[in-house]
Write a protein that holds these residues in place. Structure first.
Motif, mmCIF file in Angstrom:
data_model
loop_
_atom_site.group_PDB
_atom_site.id
_atom_site.type_symbol
_atom_site.label_atom_id
_atom_site.label_comp_id
_atom_site.label_asym_id
_atom_site.label_seq_id
_atom_site.Cartn_x
_atom_site.Cartn_y
_atom_site.Cartn_z
ATOM 1 N N TRP A 1 -43.792 -32.768 19.112
ATOM 2 C CA TRP A 1 -43.526 -31.342 19.249
ATOM 3 C C TRP A 1 -42.697 -31.169 20.533
ATOM 4 O O TRP A 1 -43.224 -31.265 21.620
ATOM 5 N N LEU B 1 -44.392 -32.935 9.016
ATOM 6 C CA LEU B 1 -44.737 -31.515 9.098
ATOM 7 C C LEU B 1 -45.427 -31.047 7.815
ATOM 8 O O LEU B 1 -46.410 -30.282 7.868
ATOM 9 N N ASP C 1 -45.417 -18.806 11.344
ATOM 10 C CA ASP C 1 -45.933 -18.757 12.714
ATOM 11 C C ASP C 1 -45.517 -17.466 13.419
ATOM 12 O O ASP C 1 -46.282 -16.912 14.216
ATOM 13 N N THR D 1 -49.642 -23.590 6.423
ATOM 14 C CA THR D 1 -48.726 -22.670 7.111
ATOM 15 C C THR D 1 -47.382 -22.624 6.397
ATOM 16 O O THR D 1 -46.760 -21.563 6.280
ATOM 17 N N ILE D 2 -46.921 -23.761 5.891
ATOM 18 C CA ILE D 2 -45.649 -23.796 5.166
ATOM 19 C C ILE D 2 -45.737 -22.947 3.910
ATOM 20 O O ILE D 2 -44.811 -22.187 3.577
ATOM 21 N N GLU E 1 -49.046 -32.365 7.771
ATOM 22 C CA GLU E 1 -49.971 -31.800 8.751
ATOM 23 C C GLU E 1 -50.068 -30.267 8.691
ATOM 24 O O GLU E 1 -51.090 -29.702 9.065
ATOM 25 N N GLN E 2 -49.013 -29.586 8.225
ATOM 26 C CA GLN E 2 -48.998 -28.127 8.292
ATOM 27 C C GLN E 2 -48.671 -27.492 6.940
ATOM 28 O O GLN E 2 -48.036 -26.451 6.874
ATOM 29 N N SER E 3 -49.182 -28.064 5.850
ATOM 30 C CA SER E 3 -48.857 -27.526 4.516
ATOM 31 C C SER E 3 -49.370 -26.101 4.300
ATOM 32 O O SER E 3 -48.663 -25.285 3.682
ATOM 33 N N TYR F 1 -42.150 -22.903 7.996
ATOM 34 C CA TYR F 1 -43.244 -23.004 8.963
ATOM 35 C C TYR F 1 -43.023 -22.027 10.129
ATOM 36 O O TYR F 1 -43.954 -21.338 10.553
#
Length: 843
Positions: free
Chosen positions: A315, A189, A288, A196-197, A192-194, A284
């Motif tokens: 997911w 996570l 979101d 958003t984090i 791939e989603q730094s 995250y």
């Protein structure tokens, strides 16, 4: 604090007690990107997926829902809603097994996806910096976000902790350690989603306003570390802290101790020490929800283990059955004993079935082979090696905790700080006796929580009861005070002397009079003497049933006696004259039923008339020669054959009774007794003048006057009822014939003089042919009757006795016989009149 930051900048960290280094096994999925799965056929959504209370269900079976639509409402601060992971329809709401070590069923919502994956309307936020503190918390709460690191604590409560404590928050720690073996969900996570984090971290920083943000991550995730360092290089308030790999460094208190050197006391929260911790996956989800208006409906889950052909990170929609995840990763079990574990190998738990759904805290599904994790080993006795205490990161005494948990000694468990256990499983990992220590601790915690809930409910109930008791006492005092004031006001009005006061006094007096009358009426309800006697009973026996039976018997006895006295005046008068006969008549009267009242009245009238005639004839028939008591002959001296025969017949007929004719038998006995009494009284009057000594005088048993016989006969005849008319007619005919024969033989067979005892004929010497014939005829007539004509037999016996008595009556001359004939004729006329009257009354 500056010293802490200086140590962090130099990569110098503190250590915690204990810990272990199990095989990591992260290589299986650390290089597998996160995959999005197709929609499953059914989603199972537990209504409670966090610590706290479940939300209130706001949909019902058959409803169609859209993706992201709320299914429950959060009406409590510790409640967060759940949302529809996709569009579809609600098929059922029922209990199902949830993701919990207890495997107990909980209320769940079953959703059937329609395949369209249609979203509800969303509000995208382009600049979250413009949102207020309250708006940010509301968005987080409405999105249903709870801690995704394993505890499941509602995030909006923890994010608002700064308002609950006066101490300023110094450090916001982001937990990215992911210390448990096999799990790589947070690693992928971050990679791939730094961005958003980082947005989620900044939103938390805006809410909490800490001095520094520390991101703790183990050194076994080099790519994730590099990604975070690149994302935070321009943010001065954020420090990426790379810590040594050691299990369980990802525990809340252990990570705080590693980064800051502070130990959280038992029973306290980190916020009390100026520290708040959030999981990297939670950051995250916050970003979101606040920016994209997407509630928590999915999460990254690592599906791993050598039992899978395609282990990977996916997911997973919340509510997805574990069977579906295993199917997508090509699970091939080698035996029925092979287990599937939700969570990592250290803190996870074996699933009872594959229908358990994915929830907000599910970060891993492990399907190991038998070589990786063998089947459950047999538990043996503890050898007291102490390894469990050496590796415990909370510095507890696992061995003593296990003993107290098995003994259910809850007080000792709390003394040993059971709730400081983070259930990391390090103690069970090193135990050579294969004791599942964590399972004992979980059971002990659940029992203590349940006991505390019961105590809280009991305390609340006690408070409510005491409040109710006080309220009732207060109301009682208020009523009494109100009544007292009303009475005083009424008394004042009544004493005023006005017309209204007089009217009120009259009304009060009338009311008192009614009460007294009612009381008197209740007291005098028993108007009969029997009821009064029962009411006035001096004392009651110990047994109330015996007392009631005695009272009923007395009442019935007195009532029957009073009714009989009212209906039979002649018998009442006779009862007053003689006590002995009174007792006998009383027993007979009590046995007479109300249905025979007419017969009793007629019998009483006839008996009274017969007595009257007997009294009138008594004075005429007394001979002048009887001068003293010694001149009366005894009963044994004079016994004519007729008297003997009469006695035999009477006794025989008296015995011919059964249970159905008790009344007739009693009546006949009473009449016979009275006849004997009258005979005794008339003995001295009827003895002939020639008897000169005591042995020559006949007794009551030998001499029975016609009047006495007639009285007996009338009494016995009256016993019959209306249904025995034919039997009465037959008895009358037989009696008339017997009288006729007796009259014809009277002059022939009675001796003119009796001078001494030897001259008195006995039963064996005196038996004229006519008397014998009379006896035969009477017996023949008596035998005609059957069991239903017992009353007729009694009447025949009485008639026969009278006929024999007439034969044995001594006479001195023909003139005397003629006079006696006239008397008998008069008696027959009286008898006929009595019979006529009786028949008229019976008909």
């Amino acid at each position: 604090m500056n010293s802490i930051i200086n140590r962090i900048d130099k990569n110098q960290f503190w250590k915690f007690h204990g810990g272990i280094h199990p095989p990591e096994q992260k290589f299986i999925t650390e290089n597998k990107p996160i995959r999005t799965l197709p929609l499953p056929k059914e989603l199972i959504l537990p209504l409670q997926q966090h610590i706290g209370q479940a939300g209130e269900l706001i949909v019902s079976v058959g409803d169609t829902v859209l993706k992201g639509q709320a299914l429950t409402a959060s009406n409590h601060p510790m409640a967060v809603p759940i949302h529809a992971p996709t569009s579809g329809s609600v098929t059922a709401i029922k209990d199902a097994t949830i993701a919990h070590p207890s495997a107990l069923p909980e209320p769940c919502l079953f959703l059937a996806p329609d395949g369209k994956d249609t979203w509800q309307q969303r509000n995208i936020c382009t600049d979250y910096h413009k949102l207020s503190h309250f708006e940010l918390l509301e968005k987080i709460a409405n999105a249903g976000i709870a801690g995704m690191g394993g505890a499941g604590f509602p995030t909006h409560i923890k994010a608002n902790s700064s308002a609950a404590h006066s101490k300023r928050i110094e450090f916001l720690i982001i937990n990215a350690a992911e210390c448990e073996p096999y799990i790589t969900a947070d690693d992928l996570l971050i990679r791939e989603q730094s961005p958003t984090i980082i947005d989620g971290i900044n939103i938390l920083h805006q809410l909490i306003n800490p001095e520094y943000v520390l991101i703790g991550i183990e050194d076994n995730k080099p790519e994730a570390i590099k990604t975070l360092q690149n994302a935070t290089k321009d943010l001065e308030h954020i420090r990426v802290c790379v810590i040594p790999t050691k299990y369980p460094s990802g525990g809340e208190k252990q990570l705080i101790q590693i980064l800051t050197g502070k130990e959280i006391p038992s029973g306290f929260l980190p916020s009390s020490q100026g520290i708040i911790m959030q999981n990297i996956a939670t950051c995250y989800a916050i970003a979101d929800a606040v920016i994209n208006d997407i509630p928590l409906i999915k999460r990254v889950t690592t599906v791993t283990g050598l039992g899978l052909n395609k282990p990977q990170n996916v997911w997973a929609l919340l509510g997805t059955p574990v069977n579906y995840l295993l199917e997508q990763c090509e699970y091939q079990p080698q035996s029925n004993k092979q287990r599937v574990i939700m969570g990592g190998p250290m803190m996870g738990f074996a699933l009872p079935s594959g229908n358990v759904p994915v929830v907000k805290i599910t970060n891993c599904v492990l399907a190991p082979s038998e070589k990786e994790i063998a089947a459950e080993n047999t538990e043996v006795e503890c050898i007291r090696c102490g390894q469990c205490a050496d590796v415990c990161p909370a510095q507890l005494l696992p061995q003593e905790l296990q003993w107290s948990a098995k003994a259910k000694d809850h007080e000792q468990l709390e003394t040993l700080n059971l709730f400081d256990c983070i259930e990391c499983g390090a103690c069970a990992y090193v135990c050579p006796s294969y004791i599942p220590l964590v399972h004992y601790y979980r059971i002990g915690k659940a029992e203590i929580r349940e006991q505390k809930q019961l105590e809280i409910k009991a305390e609340k109930a006690k408070i409510r009861f005491e409040a109710r008791k006080l309220r009732l006492e207060r109301d009682k005092k208020a009523r009494e005070e109100k009544q007292r004031k009303a009475a005083e006001a009424r008394k004042a009005r009544m004493n005023s002397g006005t017309a209204e006061a007089n009217s009120e006094m009259s009304a009060v007096a009338a009311a008192l009079a009614r009460v007294k009358a009612k009381k008197a009426q209740t007291t005098d309800t028993a108007t009969t003497p029997a009821q009064k006697q029962v009411a006035d009973a001096p004392a009651k026996p110990k047994n109330p049933q015996i007392a009631a039976a005695i009272a009923r018997a007395k009442a019935k006895k007195l009532a029957n006696q009073n009714n009989f006295d009212a209906e039979n005046p002649a018998k009442t008068e006779d009862k007053q004259n003689n006590k002995t006969n009174n007792n006998t008549e009383k027993k007979s009267t009590l046995d007479v039923s109300p249905e025979d009242k007419k017969a009793k009245v007629a019998a009483t009238i006839a008996k009274a008339k017969a007595k009257k005639l007997a009294k009138e004839n008594a004075a005429k028939e007394v001979p002048s020669t009887v001068t003293k008591e010694s001149d009366v002959p005894a009963a044994e001296t004079v016994k004519t054959p007729d008297v003997v025969e009469t006695t035999k017949v009477t006794e025989a007929n008296a015995n011919v009774t059964n249970e159905d004719d008790k009344k007739a038998k009693i009546a006949a006995t009473i009449a016979k007794a009275k006849a004997k009494k009258l005979a005794k009284e008339n003995t001295a009057k009827e003895v002939p003048s020639t008897v000169t000594k005591e042995s020559d005088v006949p007794t009551a048993e030998t001499v029975k006057t016609p009047d006495v016989v007639e009285t007996t006969k009338v009494t016995e005849a009256n016993v019959t009822n209306e249904d025995d008319k034919k039997a009465k007619i037959a008895a009358t005919i037989a009696k008339a014939k017997a009288k006729k024969l007796a009259k014809e033989n009277t002059a022939k067979e009675v001796p003119s003089t009796v001078t001494k005892e030897s001259d008195v004929p006995t039963a064996e010497t005196v038996k004229t042919p006519d008397v014998v014939e009379t006896t035969k005829v009477t017996k023949a007539k008596a035998n005609i009757t059957n069991e239903d004509d017992k009353k007729a037999k009694i009447a025949q016996a009485v008639a026969k006795a009278r006929a024999k008595k007439e034969v044995t009556t001594p006479t001195d001359s023909k003139d005397t016989i003629a006079e006696e004939k006239k008397k008998r004729i008069a008696e027959a006329v009286a008898k006929a009149k009595a019979k006529k009257q009786q028949r008229s009354e019976l008909t």
